[in-house]
Design a protein around this motif. Structure first.
Motif, PDB file in Angstrom:
ATOM      1  N   PHE A  39       0.845 -48.341  93.320  1.00  0.00           N
ATOM      2  CA  PHE A  39       0.127 -49.205  92.390  1.00  0.00           C
ATOM      3  C   PHE A  39       0.764 -49.129  91.013  1.00  0.00           C
ATOM      4  O   PHE A  39       0.941 -50.135  90.333  1.00  0.00           O
ATOM      5  CB  PHE A  39      -1.342 -48.788  92.323  1.00  0.00           C
ATOM      6  CG  PHE A  39      -2.188 -49.712  91.494  1.00  0.00           C
ATOM      7  CD1 PHE A  39      -2.392 -51.027  91.881  1.00  0.00           C
ATOM      8  CD2 PHE A  39      -2.798 -49.251  90.337  1.00  0.00           C
ATOM      9  CE1 PHE A  39      -3.177 -51.876  91.130  1.00  0.00           C
ATOM     10  CE2 PHE A  39      -3.591 -50.105  89.575  1.00  0.00           C
ATOM     11  CZ  PHE A  39      -3.786 -51.402  89.975  1.00  0.00           C
ATOM     12  N   TYR A  75      -8.512 -50.041  99.036  1.00  0.00           N
ATOM     13  CA  TYR A  75      -8.510 -50.399  97.621  1.00  0.00           C
ATOM     14  C   TYR A  75      -9.651 -49.742  96.839  1.00  0.00           C
ATOM     15  O   TYR A  75      -9.420 -49.035  95.848  1.00  0.00           O
ATOM     16  CB  TYR A  75      -8.575 -51.913  97.462  1.00  0.00           C
ATOM     17  CG  TYR A  75      -8.709 -52.359  96.023  1.00  0.00           C
ATOM     18  CD1 TYR A  75      -7.605 -52.381  95.182  1.00  0.00           C
ATOM     19  CD2 TYR A  75      -9.949 -52.727  95.498  1.00  0.00           C
ATOM     20  CE1 TYR A  75      -7.715 -52.759  93.849  1.00  0.00           C
ATOM     21  CE2 TYR A  75     -10.071 -53.103  94.164  1.00  0.00           C
ATOM     22  CZ  TYR A  75      -8.958 -53.116  93.358  1.00  0.00           C
ATOM     23  OH  TYR A  75      -9.084 -53.476  92.043  1.00  0.00           O
ATOM     24  N   THR A  76     -10.889 -49.963  97.272  1.00  0.00           N
ATOM     25  CA  THR A  76     -12.028 -49.432  96.514  1.00  0.00           C
ATOM     26  C   THR A  76     -11.996 -47.912  96.442  1.00  0.00           C
ATOM     27  O   THR A  76     -12.241 -47.323  95.383  1.00  0.00           O
ATOM     28  CB  THR A  76     -13.362 -49.908  97.125  1.00  0.00           C
ATOM     29  OG1 THR A  76     -13.499 -51.316  96.881  1.00  0.00           O
ATOM     30  CG2 THR A  76     -14.543 -49.193  96.494  1.00  0.00           C
ATOM     31  N   SER A  78      -9.427 -45.977  96.511  1.00  0.00           N
ATOM     32  CA  SER A  78      -8.379 -45.575  95.585  1.00  0.00           C
ATOM     33  C   SER A  78      -8.811 -45.735  94.134  1.00  0.00           C
ATOM     34  O   SER A  78      -8.757 -44.792  93.344  1.00  0.00           O
ATOM     35  CB  SER A  78      -7.104 -46.389  95.832  1.00  0.00           C
ATOM     36  OG  SER A  78      -6.539 -46.108  97.084  1.00  0.00           O
ATOM     37  N   VAL A  79      -9.245 -46.946  93.769  1.00  0.00           N
ATOM     38  CA  VAL A  79      -9.517 -47.199  92.355  1.00  0.00           C
ATOM     39  C   VAL A  79     -10.733 -46.433  91.856  1.00  0.00           C
ATOM     40  O   VAL A  79     -10.772 -46.004  90.691  1.00  0.00           O
ATOM     41  CB  VAL A  79      -9.645 -48.710  92.056  1.00  0.00           C
ATOM     42  CG1 VAL A  79      -8.335 -49.420  92.380  1.00  0.00           C
ATOM     43  CG2 VAL A  79     -10.814 -49.351  92.787  1.00  0.00           C
ATOM     44  N   GLU A  80     -11.716 -46.230  92.712  1.00  0.00           N
ATOM     45  CA  GLU A  80     -12.876 -45.457  92.275  1.00  0.00           C
ATOM     46  C   GLU A  80     -12.515 -43.996  92.071  1.00  0.00           C
ATOM     47  O   GLU A  80     -13.021 -43.340  91.162  1.00  0.00           O
ATOM     48  CB  GLU A  80     -14.034 -45.623  93.253  1.00  0.00           C
ATOM     49  CG  GLU A  80     -14.662 -47.015  93.182  1.00  0.00           C
ATOM     50  CD  GLU A  80     -15.919 -47.149  94.007  1.00  0.00           C
ATOM     51  OE1 GLU A  80     -16.099 -46.359  94.961  1.00  0.00           O
ATOM     52  OE2 GLU A  80     -16.728 -48.055  93.698  1.00  0.00           O
ATOM     53  N   TRP A  82      -9.786 -43.041  90.933  1.00  0.00           N
ATOM     54  CA  TRP A  82      -9.004 -43.006  89.698  1.00  0.00           C
ATOM     55  C   TRP A  82      -9.866 -43.259  88.462  1.00  0.00           C
ATOM     56  O   TRP A  82      -9.354 -43.337  87.356  1.00  0.00           O
ATOM     57  CB  TRP A  82      -7.888 -44.052  89.745  1.00  0.00           C
ATOM     58  CG  TRP A  82      -6.900 -43.838  90.849  1.00  0.00           C
ATOM     59  CD1 TRP A  82      -6.597 -42.656  91.470  1.00  0.00           C
ATOM     60  CD2 TRP A  82      -6.088 -44.833  91.476  1.00  0.00           C
ATOM     61  NE1 TRP A  82      -5.649 -42.858  92.442  1.00  0.00           N
ATOM     62  CE2 TRP A  82      -5.313 -44.183  92.466  1.00  0.00           C
ATOM     63  CE3 TRP A  82      -5.927 -46.199  91.295  1.00  0.00           C
ATOM     64  CZ2 TRP A  82      -4.405 -44.852  93.283  1.00  0.00           C
ATOM     65  CZ3 TRP A  82      -5.029 -46.880  92.098  1.00  0.00           C
ATOM     66  CH2 TRP A  82      -4.276 -46.205  93.081  1.00  0.00           C
ATOM     67  N   TYR A  84     -11.778 -45.997  87.837  1.00  0.00           N
ATOM     68  CA  TYR A  84     -11.685 -47.399  87.432  1.00  0.00           C
ATOM     69  C   TYR A  84     -13.078 -47.954  87.181  1.00  0.00           C
ATOM     70  O   TYR A  84     -13.888 -48.075  88.112  1.00  0.00           O
ATOM     71  CB  TYR A  84     -10.991 -48.178  88.542  1.00  0.00           C
ATOM     72  CG  TYR A  84     -10.699 -49.629  88.252  1.00  0.00           C
ATOM     73  CD1 TYR A  84      -9.997 -50.010  87.120  1.00  0.00           C
ATOM     74  CD2 TYR A  84     -11.085 -50.619  89.150  1.00  0.00           C
ATOM     75  CE1 TYR A  84      -9.693 -51.344  86.872  1.00  0.00           C
ATOM     76  CE2 TYR A  84     -10.782 -51.954  88.933  1.00  0.00           C
ATOM     77  CZ  TYR A  84     -10.085 -52.308  87.787  1.00  0.00           C
ATOM     78  OH  TYR A  84      -9.787 -53.640  87.554  1.00  0.00           O
ATOM     79  N   GLY A 177      -9.026 -57.018  85.884  1.00  0.00           N
ATOM     80  CA  GLY A 177      -7.785 -56.384  86.326  1.00  0.00           C
ATOM     81  C   GLY A 177      -6.762 -57.306  86.947  1.00  0.00           C
ATOM     82  O   GLY A 177      -5.923 -56.856  87.724  1.00  0.00           O
ATOM     83  N   LEU A 239      -7.126 -46.324  84.148  1.00  0.00           N
ATOM     84  CA  LEU A 239      -7.347 -45.501  85.342  1.00  0.00           C
ATOM     85  C   LEU A 239      -7.274 -44.038  84.908  1.00  0.00           C
ATOM     86  O   LEU A 239      -6.279 -43.357  85.139  1.00  0.00           O
ATOM     87  CB  LEU A 239      -6.298 -45.802  86.407  1.00  0.00           C
ATOM     88  CG  LEU A 239      -6.249 -47.225  86.964  1.00  0.00           C
ATOM     89  CD1 LEU A 239      -5.054 -47.403  87.881  1.00  0.00           C
ATOM     90  CD2 LEU A 239      -7.544 -47.575  87.698  1.00  0.00           C
ATOM     91  N   ASN A 242      -6.040 -41.227  87.288  1.00  0.00           N
ATOM     92  CA  ASN A 242      -4.750 -41.403  87.941  1.00  0.00           C
ATOM     93  C   ASN A 242      -3.684 -40.770  87.047  1.00  0.00           C
ATOM     94  O   ASN A 242      -3.470 -41.235  85.934  1.00  0.00           O
ATOM     95  CB  ASN A 242      -4.465 -42.899  88.135  1.00  0.00           C
ATOM     96  CG  ASN A 242      -3.155 -43.175  88.837  1.00  0.00           C
ATOM     97  OD1 ASN A 242      -2.188 -42.423  88.713  1.00  0.00           O
ATOM     98  ND2 ASN A 242      -3.100 -44.280  89.561  1.00  0.00           N
TER      99      ASN A 242
END
Length: 260
Positions: A39, A75-76, A78-80, A82, A84, A177, A239, A242
């Protein structure tokens, strides 16, 4: 230096390192720990020449679609992980602009809806009775979005093209985003204004390493009477959890009202 205060602020907030990588479909495998690195590669190296050239020139639609189709189910998660929070923050910003979100029955366009995380947050922010259209480039993410049952309609589209909606169709536009992948020259902001009703609201975020490229367009649209800036946050972590982003890449949330 010839730079205004706004320009210096974005430069001071932008310290993204420049990497040179390939992001062809064969190279994008967003699973497990590699998701963070891929990403970062796909969204932070706009100046390397591999993805759309310099910051502000965007990512080719086929590259963006491949990235998110491959990421899909993860996706969710990963970003959560981090940290997000942009979907929540932009939904809250729009709710604060509504007279009463729970009684709001107007139409909202979630532009770049992804897997529906932003739609989920719009409902959680109080827009229980709104008619929400989710739009995204990735068929895989739209499939996941449909399973959340938070949208009234879902549409696959390319935000770099004219939007397939009548003028003045929506009361609000949310874009979370997504502008990282688009170029100001695409006309996407003008399209957001076109499809928004007079007096309606448009909220989105832009990373600080891309903000300078969008400032001219944003300010020109204020000058020509297209919209009025209502609120703009100070740069904040994009993020935070991350390690490749953390305090290196920040973002700004802007909310405008379409001029009557």
């Amino acid at each position: 230096s010839g730079l205004g205060i706004e320009h210096r602020r974005w430069l001071a907030a932008s310290s993204t390192p420049q990497l040179t990588v390939s992001t062809s479909r064969a190279d994008v495998h967003l699973t497990g720990h590699s998701a963070a690195r891929q990403f970062w590669m796909a969204t932070s190296i706009m100046a390397s020449g591999d993805v759309g050239g310099e910051a502000g020139k965007g990512m080719a639609p086929e590259e963006a679609r491949a990235l998110y189709d491959d990421w899909g189910d993860g996706y969710t998660t990963s970003v959560e992980s981090w940290g997000y929070t942009m979907p929540h923050e932009i939904a809250a910003a729009l709710a604060s602009l509504a007279d009463d979100a729970p009684s709001f029955s107007g139409k909202i366009l979630d532009a770049g809806a992804g897997d529906g995380l932003s739609g989920r947050e719009l409902r959680a922010a109080g827009f229980k009775n709104a008619d929400i259209t989710g739009a995204d480039l990735s068929p895989k993410l739209l499939e996941i979005a449909a399973s959340r049952s938070v949208y009234d309609q879902l549409k696959q589209l390319d935000l770099s093209q004219r939007l397939p909606f009548e003028s003045e169709s929506f009361d609000m536009v949310s874009c979370v985003g997504t502008l990282t992948y688009l170029a100001p020259s695409s006309g996407v902001l003008a399209e957001f204004v076109r499809v928004t009703k007079p007096g309606g609201h448009i909220c989105y975020n832009i990373r600080t390493d891309h903000k300078l490229a969008w400032l001219e367009t944003e300010k020109a649209m204020v000058a020509n009477g297209s919209w009025q800036l209502l609120t703009e946050t100070e740069p904040r972590p994009y993020l935070p959890n991350n390690p490749d982003y953390a305090d290196k890449v920040l973002t700004v949330i802007s909310c405008y009202r379409k001029t009557v």
